[in-house]
Design a protein around this motif. Structure first.
Motif, mmCIF file in Angstrom:
data_model
loop_
_atom_site.group_PDB
_atom_site.id
_atom_site.type_symbol
_atom_site.label_atom_id
_atom_site.label_comp_id
_atom_site.label_asym_id
_atom_site.label_seq_id
_atom_site.Cartn_x
_atom_site.Cartn_y
_atom_site.Cartn_z
ATOM 1 N N ASN A 246 -48.438 15.094 -11.765
ATOM 2 C CA ASN A 246 -49.259 16.075 -12.490
ATOM 3 C C ASN A 246 -48.671 16.441 -13.846
ATOM 4 N N GLY A 247 -48.174 15.447 -14.560
ATOM 5 C CA GLY A 247 -47.604 15.677 -15.881
ATOM 6 C C GLY A 247 -46.136 16.072 -15.871
ATOM 7 N N MET A 248 -45.593 16.330 -14.718
ATOM 8 C CA MET A 248 -44.175 16.679 -14.574
ATOM 9 C C MET A 248 -43.369 15.425 -14.253
ATOM 10 N N LYS A 249 -42.207 15.287 -14.875
ATOM 11 C CA LYS A 249 -41.309 14.192 -14.517
ATOM 12 C C LYS A 249 -40.356 14.661 -13.419
ATOM 13 N N LEU A 250 -40.439 14.004 -12.281
ATOM 14 C CA LEU A 250 -39.569 14.290 -11.148
ATOM 15 C C LEU A 250 -38.406 13.301 -11.209
ATOM 16 N N LEU A 251 -37.193 13.828 -11.371
ATOM 17 C CA LEU A 251 -36.003 12.998 -11.554
ATOM 18 C C LEU A 251 -35.093 13.192 -10.348
ATOM 19 N N VAL A 252 -35.010 12.161 -9.523
ATOM 20 C CA VAL A 252 -34.319 12.287 -8.238
ATOM 21 C C VAL A 252 -33.038 11.459 -8.246
#
Length: 272
Positions: A246-252
């Motif tokens: 949703n436009g957010m970058k999830l950095l795992v």
């Protein structure tokens, strides 16, 4: 028979080498401008030590020259016998760059089970100037750019409930807004949230980046496929890497500690 023994021995040697010696640096570029900000992301160290008092790890992080360091939980293990090595590590880490820390499930577990040790752990962080983001935000200006960093602690029942990994609680958008409020839309927003499995909930806050760990890269990876999560679930989602939600970058982060196979411990570098 000799061939099988050779393969088994090679497998064991590789596993020991990967867990003790290999340390991978993975870099992601989200900005290449002159005013870019360099972030080192660490997660899930637990009991692991890379050299005495993590000297190899510190040397590597120092060589990266980050503007800030973010630790997305599980710096310790809940039942660690001593915090001496943790204190030495933290003292050296804060001398490299400002350190922002948010709780993982092992910190929450230590708080419940070993309150005296938890108080000592918190005092170590505070006395050394670590920014503890326990459902709170702090801002910093780097290269004339304002960054708002928020830490979501979550609740322990999303990790374990009634001493079981079954029927765990969720974490809703209403809960995260209750815990954190709204974010400042006039700056870069970074959210630290240990558990990546609630990515949809985090995206409701509209952060630019959410930094997570917890899944340890799936513990064992075959051809890049994660096998298992800490909740004993097979093929976990968001095990490590970069995801767009949703436009957010999830950095795992795949993390640093715990037993792993074909999944080397890693340091993350982000340019934002």
């Amino acid at each position: 028979m000799k061939f099988i023994l050779f393969i088994a021995l090679a497998f064991i040697i590789y596993a020991l080498t990967e867990n003790k010696l290999i340390l991978v640096t993975r870099t992601e570029f989200f900005n290449t401008d002159k005013d870019k900000i360099k972030i080192v992301h660490l997660s899930d160290l637990h009991r692991r030590s890379f050299g005495k008092n993590n000297s190899r790890l510190i040397k590597k992080i120092s060589s990266l020259k980050p503007d800030i360091i973010i630790f997305s939980g599980d710096l310790i293990t809940r039942d660690c016998k001593s915090l001496d090595s943790t204190e030495i590590f933290v003292q050296k880490l804060v001398n490299i760059a400002p350190v922002y820390f948010s709780f993982g499930n092992h910190e929450l577990d230590m708080q419940r089970l070993y309150p005296d040790k938890y108080k000592k752990f918190i005092s170590i962080l505070k006395n050394n100037g670590v920014h503890i983001l326990d459902n709170k935000s702090e801002s910093i200006i780097i290269n004339n750019r304002k960054i708002n960093i928020t830490g979501a602690s979550l609740k322990y029942s999303v990790y374990k409930k009634n001493n079981s990994y079954k029927n765990l609680d969720g974490y809703s958008a209403d809960e995260i807004f209750h815990d954190l409020g709204t974010l400042d839309s006039e700056c870069i927003n970074i959210l630290i949230a240990h558990n990546p499995l609630f990515a949809g909930t985090y995206s409701a806050l509209n952060p630019d980046y959410t930094l997570c760990g917890h899944v340890h890269g799936g513990i064992v990876r075959f051809f890049g496929i994660p096998l298992l999560s800490p909740e004993r679930k097979f093929f976990p989602q968001y095990s490590k890497g970069v995801f767009e939600i949703n436009g957010m970058k999830l950095l795992v982060s795949g993390g640093l500690g715990k037993l792993r196979l074909f999944n080397p411990p890693e340091i993350l570098v982000y340019y934002i």
